[in-house]
Scaffold this motif. Sequence first.
Motif, short mmCIF file in Angstrom:
data_model
loop_
_atom_site.label_atom_id
_atom_site.label_comp_id
_atom_site.label_asym_id
_atom_site.label_seq_id
_atom_site.Cartn_x
_atom_site.Cartn_y
_atom_site.Cartn_z
N ASP A 56 0.82 -1.22 0.00
CA ASP A 56 0.00 0.00 0.00
C ASP A 56 0.85 1.26 0.00
OD1 ASP A 56 -2.90 -1.05 0.56
OD2 ASP A 56 -1.58 -2.17 1.89
N ILE A 57 1.88 1.27 0.86
CA ILE A 57 2.73 2.46 0.99
C ILE A 57 4.19 2.06 1.10
CG2 ILE A 57 0.97 3.96 2.05
CD1 ILE A 57 2.29 3.33 4.77
N LEU A 58 5.03 3.06 0.96
CA LEU A 58 6.48 2.90 1.07
C LEU A 58 6.96 3.77 2.23
CD1 LEU A 58 8.94 1.81 -0.75
CD2 LEU A 58 8.97 4.09 -1.71
N ALA A 59 7.84 3.26 3.07
CA ALA A 59 8.37 4.06 4.19
C ALA A 59 9.85 3.75 4.38
CB ALA A 59 7.58 3.75 5.46
N PRO A 60 10.62 4.69 4.97
CA PRO A 60 12.05 4.44 5.16
C PRO A 60 12.29 3.12 5.90
CG PRO A 60 11.53 6.72 5.66
CD PRO A 60 10.23 6.03 5.46
N GLY A 61 13.18 2.29 5.36
CA GLY A 61 13.41 0.96 5.94
C GLY A 61 14.88 0.59 6.04
#
Length: 320
Positions: free
Chosen positions: A295-300
């Motif tokens: 659904d979304i992309l976040a810093p990983g």
Amino acid sequence: RIAVYKALYRLFGGFVADVVAAIDQAVYDGVDILSLSVGPNSPPAAGKTTFLNPFDATLLGAVKAGVFVAQAAGNGGPFPKTMVSYSPWIASVAAAIDDRRYKNHLMLGNGKILAGLGLSPSTHLNRTYTLVAANDVLLDSSVMKYSPTDCQRPEVFNKKLIEGNILLCGYSFNFVVGSSSIKKVSETAKALGAAGFVLCVENVSPGAKFDPVPVGLPGILISDVSNSKKLIDYYNISTPRDWTGRVKSFKGLGKIGEGLIPILHKSAPQVALFSARGPNIKDFNFQEADLLKPDILAPGSLIWAAWSPNGTDEANYVGE
């Protein structure tokens, strides 16, 4: 506030029943958000569809109780159909790398500046320090059995030759497998009174990934093999030896820069190589589900986070 529910164990893993019980308990306790870095290793073999596995069905119950559920997409990238967060009621989060980099530099006495990694303070920038290689400052040759260039044991070194100088060490395969650590190099250098340390990488294994490690005294990892060679060549030229190969005097000089300030390139986030990819699947035969995931992309990657003092599965952060 943050509530933590332990249902999985490092060497063993765990049972879905334990994870389900933890989710039910969290919902009962009234949490607002469930943040899950857990999921199945593969789609469920039993049952017709991924959405009806016990884990996802329990999360549907949590959502119906008013809890927002975020789950890691998985670490199976860069291959397609590697998602392990399947259901429409879950916010599946992919991992991004951002434009924040922690770089450092080693300045040599010959004017060359070598780039490296090192989350560390700098040496005094208005002065240079003598460079001493680990192999040249051993107490005696019998300690060779301890891989002394890894700089893991202060007791094998001659403290008088190291005190106030920069200690040069080698990044061997022991660091890759975890029997040696940068944290231990830092502790060794500190115990010997060194002004700082340098780790040279002479051979890089395919897929090697170097993360900046926080250390308390000036330290740098030269991860580029050609830069390591430049440092070794400079050291050898500036270190005169007698006919037996013993060092007559240490004349190589250097200083370590400030590695605590991030460099930002103002570029958009990119999907991390390891992050799981869609298309989403609906069953064990990897048939595609008509559902966009993640659904979304976040810093990983390179995220500042708390580390349990009891955490032992990463030698560089033990006790931090």
